[in-house]
Scaffold this motif. Structure first.
Motif, PDB file in Angstrom:
ATOM      1  N   ARG A   1      66.142  68.310  77.163  1.00  0.00           N
ATOM      2  CA  ARG A   1      67.216  67.091  77.848  1.00  0.00           C
ATOM      3  C   ARG A   1      68.360  68.003  78.132  1.00  0.00           C
ATOM      4  NH1 ARG A   1      62.286  65.738  79.157  1.00  0.00           N
ATOM      5  NH2 ARG A   1      61.968  65.170  77.109  1.00  0.00           N
ATOM      6  N   GLY A   2      69.097  67.782  76.760  1.00  0.00           N
ATOM      7  CA  GLY A   2      70.559  68.366  76.706  1.00  0.00           C
ATOM      8  C   GLY A   2      70.966  68.298  75.139  1.00  0.00           C
ATOM      9  N   ASP A   3      71.513  67.946  75.500  1.00  0.00           N
ATOM     10  CA  ASP A   3      73.107  67.231  74.734  1.00  0.00           C
ATOM     11  C   ASP A   3      72.764  66.391  74.087  1.00  0.00           C
ATOM     12  OD1 ASP A   3      75.130  67.306  72.395  1.00  0.00           O
ATOM     13  OD2 ASP A   3      76.490  68.613  74.001  1.00  0.00           O
ATOM     14  N   LEU A   4      72.158  66.563  72.896  1.00  0.00           N
ATOM     15  CA  LEU A   4      71.877  64.630  72.646  1.00  0.00           C
ATOM     16  C   LEU A   4      73.405  64.613  71.383  1.00  0.00           C
ATOM     17  CD1 LEU A   4      70.306  62.248  72.365  1.00  0.00           C
ATOM     18  CD2 LEU A   4      68.429  63.094  70.908  1.00  0.00           C
ATOM     19  N   GLY A   5      73.597  63.159  71.351  1.00  0.00           N
ATOM     20  CA  GLY A   5      74.737  63.085  70.521  1.00  0.00           C
ATOM     21  C   GLY A   5      74.638  62.011  69.794  1.00  0.00           C
ATOM     22  N   ILE A   6      74.829  61.859  68.163  1.00  0.00           N
ATOM     23  CA  ILE A   6      74.810  60.851  67.757  1.00  0.00           C
ATOM     24  C   ILE A   6      76.393  60.685  67.277  1.00  0.00           C
ATOM     25  CG2 ILE A   6      73.913  59.086  65.427  1.00  0.00           C
ATOM     26  CD1 ILE A   6      71.550  59.522  67.147  1.00  0.00           C
ATOM     27  N   HIS A   7      76.832  59.407  66.753  1.00  0.00           N
ATOM     28  CA  HIS A   7      78.231  59.115  66.778  1.00  0.00           C
ATOM     29  C   HIS A   7      77.559  57.559  65.920  1.00  0.00           C
ATOM     30  CE1 HIS A   7      82.633  57.173  67.449  1.00  0.00           C
ATOM     31  NE2 HIS A   7      82.200  57.430  65.389  1.00  0.00           N
ATOM     32  N   LEU A   8      77.852  58.037  63.949  1.00  0.00           N
ATOM     33  CA  LEU A   8      77.251  56.927  62.744  1.00  0.00           C
ATOM     34  C   LEU A   8      78.386  56.194  62.375  1.00  0.00           C
ATOM     35  CD1 LEU A   8      74.686  55.820  61.414  1.00  0.00           C
ATOM     36  CD2 LEU A   8      74.936  57.872  60.288  1.00  0.00           C
ATOM     37  N   VAL A   9      78.656  55.436  61.883  1.00  0.00           N
ATOM     38  CA  VAL A   9      80.110  54.847  61.520  1.00  0.00           C
ATOM     39  C   VAL A   9      79.132  53.591  60.250  1.00  0.00           C
ATOM     40  CG1 VAL A   9      81.449  53.183  61.586  1.00  0.00           C
ATOM     41  CG2 VAL A   9      80.233  54.352  63.608  1.00  0.00           C
ATOM     42  N   SER A  10      79.467  54.070  59.065  1.00  0.00           N
ATOM     43  CA  SER A  10      78.940  53.889  57.943  1.00  0.00           C
ATOM     44  C   SER A  10      80.258  52.977  57.085  1.00  0.00           C
ATOM     45  CB  SER A  10      78.051  54.679  57.133  1.00  0.00           C
ATOM     46  OG  SER A  10      77.688  53.923  55.856  1.00  0.00           O
ATOM     47  N   THR A  11      79.844  51.685  57.133  1.00  0.00           N
ATOM     48  CA  THR A  11      80.480  51.595  55.570  1.00  0.00           C
ATOM     49  C   THR A  11      79.871  50.944  54.292  1.00  0.00           C
ATOM     50  OG1 THR A  11      79.393  49.239  56.843  1.00  0.00           O
ATOM     51  CG2 THR A  11      81.187  49.386  57.178  1.00  0.00           C
ATOM     52  N   GLY A  12      79.153  52.296  54.268  1.00  0.00           N
ATOM     53  CA  GLY A  12      78.482  52.286  52.107  1.00  0.00           C
ATOM     54  C   GLY A  12      77.371  51.290  52.662  1.00  0.00           C
ATOM     55  N   GLY A  13      77.211  51.436  53.184  1.00  0.00           N
ATOM     56  CA  GLY A  13      75.588  49.899  53.161  1.00  0.00           C
ATOM     57  C   GLY A  13      74.577  50.826  53.067  1.00  0.00           C
ATOM     58  N   GLU A  14      73.788  50.313  53.327  1.00  0.00           N
ATOM     59  CA  GLU A  14      71.658  51.190  53.672  1.00  0.00           C
ATOM     60  C   GLU A  14      72.000  51.533  54.525  1.00  0.00           C
ATOM     61  OE1 GLU A  14      68.822  48.947  51.945  1.00  0.00           O
ATOM     62  OE2 GLU A  14      69.240  49.518  49.312  1.00  0.00           O
ATOM     63  N   THR A  15      72.416  50.157  55.639  1.00  0.00           N
ATOM     64  CA  THR A  15      72.345  50.115  57.273  1.00  0.00           C
ATOM     65  C   THR A  15      72.987  51.104  57.775  1.00  0.00           C
ATOM     66  OG1 THR A  15      72.940  48.088  57.637  1.00  0.00           O
ATOM     67  CG2 THR A  15      70.762  47.990  57.249  1.00  0.00           C
ATOM     68  N   PRO A  16      73.014  51.963  59.496  1.00  0.00           N
ATOM     69  CA  PRO A  16      74.536  51.929  59.804  1.00  0.00           C
ATOM     70  C   PRO A  16      75.509  50.576  60.180  1.00  0.00           C
ATOM     71  CG  PRO A  16      72.422  52.683  60.441  1.00  0.00           C
ATOM     72  CD  PRO A  16      71.875  51.926  59.869  1.00  0.00           C
ATOM     73  N   TRP A  17      76.551  50.613  60.008  1.00  0.00           N
ATOM     74  CA  TRP A  17      77.563  49.427  61.093  1.00  0.00           C
ATOM     75  C   TRP A  17      77.375  49.422  62.426  1.00  0.00           C
ATOM     76  CZ3 TRP A  17      81.537  49.119  63.397  1.00  0.00           C
ATOM     77  CH2 TRP A  17      82.422  47.529  63.421  1.00  0.00           C
ATOM     78  N   ARG A  18      77.322  51.046  63.095  1.00  0.00           N
ATOM     79  CA  ARG A  18      77.514  50.812  64.574  1.00  0.00           C
ATOM     80  C   ARG A  18      76.839  52.665  64.428  1.00  0.00           C
ATOM     81  NH1 ARG A  18      76.191  50.685  69.010  1.00  0.00           N
ATOM     82  NH2 ARG A  18      77.968  50.390  71.001  1.00  0.00           N
ATOM     83  N   VAL A  19      75.780  52.188  65.219  1.00  0.00           N
ATOM     84  CA  VAL A  19      75.070  53.691  66.487  1.00  0.00           C
ATOM     85  C   VAL A  19      75.727  54.389  67.258  1.00  0.00           C
ATOM     86  CG1 VAL A  19      73.289  55.311  66.105  1.00  0.00           C
ATOM     87  CG2 VAL A  19      73.352  53.866  64.278  1.00  0.00           C
ATOM     88  N   LYS A  20      76.637  55.000  68.250  1.00  0.00           N
ATOM     89  CA  LYS A  20      76.507  55.660  69.421  1.00  0.00           C
ATOM     90  C   LYS A  20      75.951  56.707  70.138  1.00  0.00           C
ATOM     91  CE  LYS A  20      77.855  55.052  73.633  1.00  0.00           C
ATOM     92  NZ  LYS A  20      76.361  55.834  74.365  1.00  0.00           N
ATOM     93  N   ILE A  21      74.343  56.019  70.815  1.00  0.00           N
ATOM     94  CA  ILE A  21      73.843  57.268  71.274  1.00  0.00           C
ATOM     95  C   ILE A  21      74.782  58.221  72.457  1.00  0.00           C
ATOM     96  CG2 ILE A  21      71.454  58.152  72.036  1.00  0.00           C
ATOM     97  CD1 ILE A  21      70.966  55.632  70.257  1.00  0.00           C
ATOM     98  N   ARG A  22      74.302  58.925  72.445  1.00  0.00           N
ATOM     99  CA  ARG A  22      74.571  59.857  73.584  1.00  0.00           C
ATOM    100  C   ARG A  22      73.286  60.094  74.817  1.00  0.00           C
ATOM    101  NH1 ARG A  22      74.975  64.938  76.843  1.00  0.00           N
ATOM    102  NH2 ARG A  22      77.429  64.879  77.977  1.00  0.00           N
ATOM    103  N   ALA A  23      73.089  60.136  75.259  1.00  0.00           N
ATOM    104  CA  ALA A  23      71.963  60.771  75.629  1.00  0.00           C
ATOM    105  C   ALA A  23      71.815  61.234  76.570  1.00  0.00           C
ATOM    106  CB  ALA A  23      70.417  59.206  76.285  1.00  0.00           C
TER     107      ALA A  23
END
Ligand code: SF4
Ligand code: SF4
Ligand code: SF4
Lengths: 197, 154, 369
Positions: free
Chosen positions: C310-332
């Motif tokens: 469907r097009g340009d799919l972007g992921i903005h990932l912020v990690s603070t060093g853990g096993e899980t992401p701190w924040r994920v933003k999806i550009r849909a």
């Protein structure tokens, strides 16, 4: 007649005790009392069930990923039409609603209304983990309904994420078995009897 | 705007092309699978129902109660309880909520002894949601709890 | 002659409508038969995926990305999530795994476009297209099932590779399918492209000009049909897209017909990519050793993009060093393309709503996430 309008003729006689009885049910009640009438009523019921089970018309209604597998089931290889399952676009013509996918809290009233708009007898198949209980979206989630059976009564649960088209077909077959065993006419008689007694 | 004659010719041409394709398809092999009568062979990797099959040698499953599958499960639908210490540890509860499972296969991947596996069964529809809770007994049996529906075709 | 008193009518389409491809509600303001304004009302499938991702580790997020985001292109979503984590953690990926990933993403593109073509056919009254597309899609599903074990949701890609190697004989099956599919594609062209009814329903309808496409940030086939040659696979190559030869179809008309042609051409290009990858694929490992499932990604921030169907799919990932992401933003991509819909619809007739809406190919799970 305080309003002065024409007098209303009631088509359905409402008995004095307030319980509504449709003419068809009265007929069944009379038949039931005749000698050998019980067999007659059961046969009528079997014929009705035979017709119902072989023409379950579902509502074309997809919510999420499971709807893709529902489409595949209606597509070429699995061809649900073989079982008399012909999708209808409006709830007024549908007997079955296949809840295919996760339902959000925002969507729940819509699903409920669609179900209410369907004429009796109506059936519900809950397809996939999400519709059954929230599935993958059960924990850490604020927007998905934890199971469609909190909103509408479900007849058959089909597990899977997504279920194979064959699994959905098996759910439909299971529903057919259920419909075949149903006792709609006599059940109402049974309900009416204690009330009248 | 093309004339009526041209449009008619166009329509007839379209009809002939379309019917040509139709008749070509008539000669092709059928793709429809008569499902309840014949079943497709699912691939050996198919993510069907989960099971803890019983080992024929030891008469028990291969689970060593390491809780790894419980920890990785994204749906948190595996529930394990055990009693005893060391070698004598026994499972007292191993439940999988098949209605919550997302059939992702992570539990199968992490299991060190291949105790938990996918079976090729996928037909498990039921009238009652409670039937989708598979206990240790059901998992040992490695089959759906209810008989597969045949519908009205008997 | 006194003019007839007219007033605008607000028509409510959805959320249950057989042609909205999910649960989209459109508030259409009509003047007679002409569309004055269209307001999409979204959120009927909001599944709080971005929030849920913060509570799951990266491997579990692969399973979530399949379902929560655009479910028609599950493997591309997996790629998006994995690529963000791999870029940040600098995970090595074996060559063979890169080829396998590319093949699967292109197969997924085929499956997605086929479903689009089938449902668009139903929308415009060409039911045969649906049956044919489903027939070919089943074959792709068989290819998927043989390797990943799933038909729609796979959970096949892993950090540092893929889960399992291809089973023996699969490459031949895939090659056979590609040749078969190219023949079928010609048949679709015969069925639809020259069909006068199809052309009348799509040509010149719902035009989005190049400037408007840029202004709305449209991406994918919608942008390419408006003359914007933008494809992440070409501009920011990932996996092995820089090693295979393919073209990005671009049309300048910007109408529904152009969008249809772009997707048809993309299917042909996708088949070409798969065939090239199958030829070039080296033997070897498919999964990097010693990448734990609960990988700790070093602190940092990354934005990666992939080209979904469907097009340009972007992921903005912020990690603070853990096993899980701190924040994920999806550009849909669907979310962005849906906004261009308001511009495309202006001035057309009621009957064109379905044609225009179908042509942008939105998936509601992608819009709402
Ligand atoms: S059960 Fe799985 S496939 Fe079905 S809607 Fe939920 S996430 Fe999607
Ligand atoms: S398949 Fe996935 S969701 Fe199901 S029990 Fe295993 S880890 Fe949990
Ligand atoms: S991962 Fe395997 S061995 Fe460990 S508890 Fe689960 S089933 Fe048992």
């Amino acid at each position: 007649m305080s309003s002065g309008g024409p007098e209303v003729t009631r088509m359905v006689r409402i008995p004095a005790d307030g319980s509504k009885t449709a003419p068809v049910e009265q007929l069944v009640e009379v038949l039931h009392r005749l000698p050998g009438g019980q067999i007659l009523v059961t046969s009528i019921e079997n014929v009705l069930n035979w017709a119902r089970a072989r023409s379950i018309w579902p509502l074309t209604f997809g919510l999420a990923c499971c709807a893709m597998e529902m489409m595949q089931a209606m597509g070429t290889r699995f061809d649900l039409d073989r079982f008399g399952v012909i999708p209808r676009a409006t709830p007024r013509q549908a007997d079955l609603i296949i809840v295919a996918g996760r339902c959000t809290i925002k969507m729940a009233p819509v699903v409920r209304r669609l179900w209410e708009q369907m004429p009796e007898p109506k059936y519900v198949i809950s397809m996939g983990s999400c519709a059954t209980c929230g599935g993958p979206f059960y924990y850490d989630n604020y927007s998905i309904l934890k199971g469609i059976d909190t909103v509408i009564p479900v007849d058959v649960y089909v597990p899977g994420c997504p279920p194979r088209p064959e699994a959905l077909i098996e759910g439909v077959l299971k529903l057919q078995e259920k419909i075949q065993k149903e006792r709609r006419l006599t059940r109402r008689l049974g309900e009416a009897a204690p009330a009248g007694a | 705007m093309p004339s009526l004659l041209q449009r008619t010719a166009q329509a007839v041409q379209g009809l002939v092309t379309g019917l040509g394709v139709t008749f070509q398809n008539l000669a092709r092999p059928k793709v429809t699978l008569m499902y309840p009568l014949e079943k497709s062979n699912v691939s050996p990797r198919w993510h069907g129902l989960l099971a803890l099959p019983v080992d024929t040698e030891t008469g028990n499953d291969k689970c060593i109660i390491c809780f790894q599958c419980e920890r990785i499960c994204p749906s948190r639908c595996i529930h394990i309880e055990a009693t005893g210490k060391g070698k004598e540890r026994v499972l007292t509860r191993f439940d999988i909520e098949m209605d919550k499972c997302q059939y992702c296969g992570l539990c199968v991947e992490v299991c060190p002894t291949e105790a938990i596996v996918f079976t090729p069964h996928y037909e498990a529809s039921t009238y009652n949601r409670a039937n989708l809770l598979y206990t240790l007994e059901d998992l040992h049996r490695a089959a759906p709890k209810e008989p597969v529906a045949r519908g009205i075709l008997r | 002659m006194p003019s007839l008193r007219t007033e605008e009518l607000i028509l409510n389409m959805g959320p249950q409508h057989p042609s909205t491809h999910g649960v989209l509600r459109l508030l259409v303001t009509l003047d007679g038969e002409n569309i004055v304004e269209v307001q999409p009302d979204i959120g009927y499938l909001h599944s709080s995926v971005e929030k849920m991702m913060e509570h799951r580790n990266y491997t579990q997020n692969i399973a979530l990305a399949d379902r929560g985001m655009d479910y028609l292109s599950a493997l591309v979503n997996e790629m998006a999530v994995i690529r963000a984590a791999e870029t940040l953690a600098e995970v090595p990926v074996p060559e063979r795994a890169r080829y396998i990933r590319t093949i699967f993403m292109e197969l997924q593109r085929l499956a997605s476009h086929l479903l689009w073509l089938g449902t668009y056919g139903i929308d415009l009254g060409a039911f045969t297209a649906f049956l044919w597309c489903m027939r070919e899609r089943e074959l792709i599903m068989d290819l998927f099932e043989a390797v990943t074990g799933g038909r729609l949701h796979h959970v096949y890609f892993r950090l540092g590779g893929v889960n399992e190697d291809l089973p023996p004989g699969w490459t031949d099956r895939c090659r056979e399918f590609c040749h078969y599919f190219l023949n079928r594609l010609d048949e679709y062209h015969k069925l639809l492209t020259g069909n006068p009814i199809w052309q009348a329903r799509t040509q010149g309808i719902g035009v989005l000009t190049r400037d408007q496409a840029i202004a709305f940030g449209a991406c994918g086939p919608v942008a390419r049909a408006s003359g914007l040659a933008w494809d992440v696979r070409k501009s920011h190559p990932y996996e092995v897209y820089d090693r295979v030869e393919f073209q990005v179809p671009v049309y300048t008309e910007g109408d529904c017909y152009a969008r249809y042609l772009v997707r048809m051409d993309e299917m042909r290009e996708a088949t070409r990519i798969i065939l090239q990858c199958l030829d070039q694929m080296p033997p070897g490992e498919v999964r990097a050793p010693r990448v734990p499932l609960n990988l700790k990604v070093p602190p940092g921030e990354v934005y990666t993009r992939v080209e979904s169907p469907r097009g340009d799919l972007g992921i903005h990932l912020v990690s603070t060093g853990g096993e899980t992401p701190w924040r994920v933003k999806i550009r849909a991509p669907s979310f962005v393309n849906l906004h261009a819909l308001t511009e495309m619809m202006k001035g057309w007739k009621v009957a064109d709503i379905i044609a225009i809406l179908g042509s942008i190919d939105i998936v509601l799970a992608d819009v709402d996430r």
